[in-house]
Write an enzyme that holds these catalytic residues in place. Structure first.
Site, PDB file in Angstrom:
ATOM      1  N   LEU A 187     -57.965   7.517  67.205  1.00  0.00           N
ATOM      2  CA  LEU A 187     -58.134   8.485  66.133  1.00  0.00           C
ATOM      3  C   LEU A 187     -56.842   9.224  65.822  1.00  0.00           C
ATOM      4  O   LEU A 187     -56.140   9.690  66.714  1.00  0.00           O
ATOM      5  CB  LEU A 187     -59.225   9.502  66.506  1.00  0.00           C
ATOM      6  CG  LEU A 187     -60.607   8.925  66.798  1.00  0.00           C
ATOM      7  CD1 LEU A 187     -61.567  10.037  67.189  1.00  0.00           C
ATOM      8  CD2 LEU A 187     -61.133   8.150  65.592  1.00  0.00           C
ATOM      9  N   LYS A 244     -60.135   9.557  72.795  1.00  0.00           N
ATOM     10  CA  LYS A 244     -59.687  10.890  72.403  1.00  0.00           C
ATOM     11  C   LYS A 244     -60.780  11.898  72.738  1.00  0.00           C
ATOM     12  O   LYS A 244     -61.954  11.693  72.433  1.00  0.00           O
ATOM     13  CB  LYS A 244     -59.361  10.922  70.908  1.00  0.00           C
ATOM     14  CG  LYS A 244     -58.624  12.185  70.464  1.00  0.00           C
ATOM     15  CD  LYS A 244     -58.020  12.000  69.086  1.00  0.00           C
ATOM     16  CE  LYS A 244     -57.160  13.191  68.697  1.00  0.00           C
ATOM     17  NZ  LYS A 244     -56.459  12.969  67.409  1.00  0.00           N
ATOM     18  N   HIS A 258     -59.269  16.874  65.833  1.00  0.00           N
ATOM     19  CA  HIS A 258     -57.821  16.907  66.065  1.00  0.00           C
ATOM     20  C   HIS A 258     -57.291  18.317  65.799  1.00  0.00           C
ATOM     21  O   HIS A 258     -57.532  18.915  64.761  1.00  0.00           O
ATOM     22  CB  HIS A 258     -57.099  15.908  65.145  1.00  0.00           C
ATOM     23  CG  HIS A 258     -55.615  15.855  65.383  1.00  0.00           C
ATOM     24  ND1 HIS A 258     -55.044  15.018  66.310  1.00  0.00           N
ATOM     25  CD2 HIS A 258     -54.593  16.550  64.824  1.00  0.00           C
ATOM     26  CE1 HIS A 258     -53.740  15.187  66.310  1.00  0.00           C
ATOM     27  NE2 HIS A 258     -53.433  16.114  65.409  1.00  0.00           N
ATOM     28  N   GLU A 367     -30.197   4.011  61.082  1.00  0.00           N
ATOM     29  CA  GLU A 367     -29.556   5.316  61.242  1.00  0.00           C
ATOM     30  C   GLU A 367     -30.458   6.343  61.915  1.00  0.00           C
ATOM     31  O   GLU A 367     -29.984   7.196  62.679  1.00  0.00           O
ATOM     32  CB  GLU A 367     -29.079   5.851  59.890  1.00  0.00           C
ATOM     33  CG  GLU A 367     -27.928   5.086  59.283  1.00  0.00           C
ATOM     34  CD  GLU A 367     -28.355   3.846  58.525  1.00  0.00           C
ATOM     35  OE1 GLU A 367     -27.468   3.088  58.079  1.00  0.00           O
ATOM     36  OE2 GLU A 367     -29.581   3.632  58.372  1.00  0.00           O
ATOM     37  N   GLN A 478     -23.778   4.445  47.628  1.00  0.00           N
ATOM     38  CA  GLN A 478     -22.884   4.521  48.785  1.00  0.00           C
ATOM     39  C   GLN A 478     -22.154   5.855  48.885  1.00  0.00           C
ATOM     40  O   GLN A 478     -21.415   6.084  49.836  1.00  0.00           O
ATOM     41  CB  GLN A 478     -21.832   3.405  48.700  1.00  0.00           C
ATOM     42  CG  GLN A 478     -22.392   2.031  48.401  1.00  0.00           C
ATOM     43  CD  GLN A 478     -23.339   1.540  49.460  1.00  0.00           C
ATOM     44  OE1 GLN A 478     -22.946   1.322  50.596  1.00  0.00           O
ATOM     45  NE2 GLN A 478     -24.599   1.367  49.102  1.00  0.00           N
ATOM     46  N   ARG A 524     -12.532   8.073  51.929  1.00  0.00           N
ATOM     47  CA  ARG A 524     -12.011   6.716  51.908  1.00  0.00           C
ATOM     48  C   ARG A 524     -10.569   6.626  51.412  1.00  0.00           C
ATOM     49  O   ARG A 524      -9.797   5.815  51.918  1.00  0.00           O
ATOM     50  CB  ARG A 524     -12.921   5.853  51.028  1.00  0.00           C
ATOM     51  CG  ARG A 524     -12.572   4.376  51.034  1.00  0.00           C
ATOM     52  CD  ARG A 524     -13.589   3.580  50.239  1.00  0.00           C
ATOM     53  NE  ARG A 524     -13.322   2.160  50.307  1.00  0.00           N
ATOM     54  CZ  ARG A 524     -14.070   1.239  49.714  1.00  0.00           C
ATOM     55  NH1 ARG A 524     -15.136   1.611  49.037  1.00  0.00           N
ATOM     56  NH2 ARG A 524     -13.768  -0.027  49.811  1.00  0.00           N
TER      57      ARG A 524
END
Length: 759
Positions: A187, A244, A258, A367, A478, A524
């Site tokens: 669950l 649970k 929950h 990443e 980018q 860069r």
């Protein structure tokens, strides 16, 4: 299984008893708090009992001992059961559990490292296993120690892609000292988990990712003891089928429970039932002590052996200077490690890898996991960690970065390829002939201005050029244009923005010795060395790189735009207009004093120029720094729209952050006659306190080239930016907006046209 020794019956019963006490204390704590997740705690009671009192080796009186086995509760909402474990060991007093979630208690709603038994904060699901990978990698390859790493995950978080990034990492690096326990309790919060109790499907998925996956009954201490004692030759995934709310009859395997504590009456009833299941036995279980094979580590005074070796006239991209500095730092400090996301030949972390291959970790194109692994590698001060990729790609890991701050993690991140200046050598380009209406957010000039032959600053002399050895016009996907805003928003972050090779090397050394999360923004293009190699740098200390005794405007730039500002200074000098140029070095903390003191010398006139979007970058940092100063005027130049592919000098020019845009902005700021001209072209319509709308009348786009017109026609007519010509009593009446107008706390009078303003 030859080495497996089945626990005797008394041990089994003692583990069962501990599991039920864990349930009882979890229920007591959450009921006392009036909030929490008792059902999520109850599903893992046997798992926690066996882990902490049969399997793991650690010293409970010294939770951060470097030899201890590690544990990460990735399903952080089950924190009360973790606290109950440490009460069971005697580290916490049992009555402390009743202070759960109170403002004066260390027992927060989710685990945080202010608790000595917690290494990383969890609660934002899907991140614990990545940190566990970093800890396991450190144990196996850096520490070469025998401690193991255990990570408990919930089935709900297995929908997170970051979990599977970590799974792939662990199997690739054969982290056989890593165990993941999957609490398959079926669950989730508002719905069942996608696979519910189909544990065979979880097993196949884990096996497909290269893990040894074993299905067990998560409430059987015998099965758990057996599986956790198996020999390991690859990472192990224990797929524990659980219920649970186990032990809470009204909530067992039922939706709607929950994150809901039991009422006191319900809790008393359940606790009475659980206590009846605790059978007296004479055996008291204690964790086994760890092997003492993790060597002491000191991360104090991580220093460069010598200063930078650049010479005036040298040219280098700051991204390359980063790689060179990192390799140099690693040469004399054995605990410096580097991670990268398959961009090492662009970020130049490959220079570190070439010299120190055993301390380099390739994280590939993942990443989120790279940041989590970095956090894990830095745990317990075992390593000085640097992780690098394109600045743009850190945005996908923002939640991991946010959690790094909550984890009080000391990690260093380098983001390269920032801004629109990521293309090829503009010296190969013909002059650009284009025209756009001048505005504070977009300043494009008619023709390319002739480059000055040389530049002289207080630090050095050198010919000023803008060039890059790399090629390509990759486009906005980018370009890091949001990274400053992202990192500035993180409370523990220090943001470095070096502008030449010397300051980059200093930034790397300072980051290695700065607590918290450090971000180094690199570019860069190749640019000239500005500073002497003996220049001293400090966090939060700006540099005045160009000044005279009679400066009219203070210009603040960083990285590429600092070099553009220096070129503009030489150009304006020919017109007998002097400007003062400041390099902030760190955007956070910003050196407010240096900025304010120098701006006062230029009658409060400030121009900021940055290769970043308007929101959250250098300009907003400066505005925040000077907001309480009277008589200050701030004009911001930044990237106003989503850019496109192009040569760097083209894009700098199009978005009004090049030397020509700076010179135009300076002239306008100094021209009182231009104020009336600009003000007559604008209407100001009901601006809210922090946002001013601008509607330009009679705009002529006839001078635009077809290409540029196609880019900007949709937005030129109605933009949301600062208002040129806005004035308040604290302004000097110049064309540029007063910084106070952007801030809610400002007491500036209502906005009006300059033509109507008293002089």
């Amino acid at each position: 299984m030859e080495d497996y020794h089945k626990p005797d019956q008394q041990t089994v019963q003692a583990l069962r008893n501990i599991a039920n006490r864990l349930r009882i204390n979890s229920i007591k704590a959450t009921t006392a708090a009036g909030s929490g997740h008792p059902t999520s705690c109850c599903s893992v009671a046997e798992i926690m009992s066996v882990l902490f009192f049969h399997t793991m080796k650690y010293r409970p009186e010294d939770p951060r001992n470097p030899n201890n086995d590690r544990f990460i509760l990735s399903k952080g909402h089950a924190a009360p059961v973790l606290y109950a474990v440490w009460a069971e060991t005697g580290y916490l007093k049992e009555n402390e559990l009743l202070n759960l979630r109170k403002v004066d208690s260390i027992l927060e709603g989710h685990p945080v490292p202010k608790q000595q038994f917690v290494d990383v904060a969890t609660g934002s699901l899907g991140q614990g296993l990545g940190a566990a990978c970093g800890m396991a990698y450190t144990g196996k390859y850096f520490d070469k120690a025998s401690y193991r790493v255990f990570c408990l995950l919930g089935d709900g978080e297995l929908s997170e892609g970051s979990v599977w990034e970590a799974m792939a990492f662990a199997s690739y690096y054969q982290l056989d000292n890593l165990v993941a326990i999957l609490d398959i309790n079926r669950l989730g919060q508002s719905d069942p988990a996608p696979l519910q109790h189909h544990v065979d499907k979880y097993q196949r998925r884990c096996e497909a990712f290269g893990w040894h996956a074993i299905i067990v009954d998560g409430h059987s201490v015998e099965e758990l003891c057996k599986v956790l004692s198996q020999p390991r030759h690859q990472p192990v995934a224990i797929i524990a089928k659980t219920i649970k709310g186990k032990g809470i009859p009204v909530a067992e395997d039922k939706m709607g429970w929950h994150g809901k504590p039991l009422t006191k009456d319900m809790a008393d009833s359940v606790i009475k039932e659980l206590q009846s299941r605790i059978i007296s036995c004479n055996k008291r279980l204690y964790p086994a002590p760890p092997n003492e094979d993790a060597s002491p580590v000191s991360l104090r005074n991580i220093r460069m052996p010598s200063g930078p070796s650049y010479k005036p006239g040298d040219k280098i991209a700051t991204r390359k200077a980063y790689g060179m500095a990192l390799a140099k730092l690693g040469r004399y400090n054995d605990h410096v490690v580097a991670l990268d996301g398959d961009t090492k030949n662009s970020t130049f972390s490959e220079l570190f890898k070439n010299e120190h291959p055993n301390r380099y970790v390739e994280c590939y194109i993942a990443e989120q996991n790279m940041v989590s692994v970095a956090i894990g590698c830095a745990v317990r001060d075992r390593n000085v960690v640097f992780a690098s990729t394109f600045a743009a790609f850190f945005t996908r890991a923002f939640d991991q970065l946010r959690m790094a701050a909550i984890s009080e993690s000391n990690i260093n991140l380098c983001g390269s390829h920032c801004g629109v200046s990521i293309g090829q050598d503009p010296s190969l380009l013909p002059p650009i002939h284009s025209s756009l209406p001048l505005s504070p957010s977009l300043c494009v000039t008619e023709v390319m201005t002739e480059q000055p032959d040389s530049f002289t600053s207080s630090s050095s002399s050198f010919p000023f050029t803008f060039s890059s050895t790399s090629s390509g016009e990759d486009g906005p996907s980018q370009m890091g244009l949001e990274d400053l805003a992202m990192f500035r928003a993180i409370p523990t972050a220090t943001v470095f923005y070096p502008s030449d090779g010397v300051s980059t090397e200093k930034a790397v050394e300072l980051a290695a010795n700065t607590k918290g999360l450090c971000f180094i923004r690199t570019s860069r293009p190749e640019n000239n060395i500005i500073y002497n190699c003996n220049e001293d740098f400090h966090v939060g200390q700006a540099k005045v790189v160009y000044k005279t005794n009679d400066d009219h405007v203070t210009v603040i730039g960083a990285g590429v735009t600092l070099h553009e500002a220096l070129a503009a200074a030489e150009q304006l000098k020919k017109e007998r207009i002097n400007i003062r140029v400041i390099d902030p070095f760190t955007i956070k903390p910003l050196d407010s004093k240096t900025i304010i003191d120098n701006a006062r010398a230029t009658r409060g006139r400030i121009i900021t120029v940055e290769d970043h979007y308007y929101e959250g970058g250098l300009g907003e940092a400066v505005c925040s720094a000077v907001v309480n100063e009277t008589g200050f005027t701030v004009h911001r130049l930044a990237v106003s729209q989503v850019p496109r592919s192009g040569k760097p000098q083209e894009l700098l020019r199009i978005f009004g952050i090049d030397r020509d845009a700076i010179t135009q902005a300076v002239r306008k700021m100094l021209s009182s006659s231009a104020n009336a001209n600009v003000a007559s072209q604008y209407d100001y319509v009901n601006p809210p306190p922090t946002t001013v709308s601008r509607v330009r009348r009679n705009s002529s786009l006839s001078t635009l080239s077809p290409l540029l017109a196609s880019i900007f026609i949709p937005t030129v007519a109605n933009e949301r930016h600062e208002v040129p010509g806005a004035a308040c009593h604290s302004c000097d009446g110049s064309e540029i907006f007063c910084c106070q107008l952007q801030v809610r706390s400002c007491a500036a009078p209502p906005l009006r046209r300059l033509a109507d303003s008293p002089r």
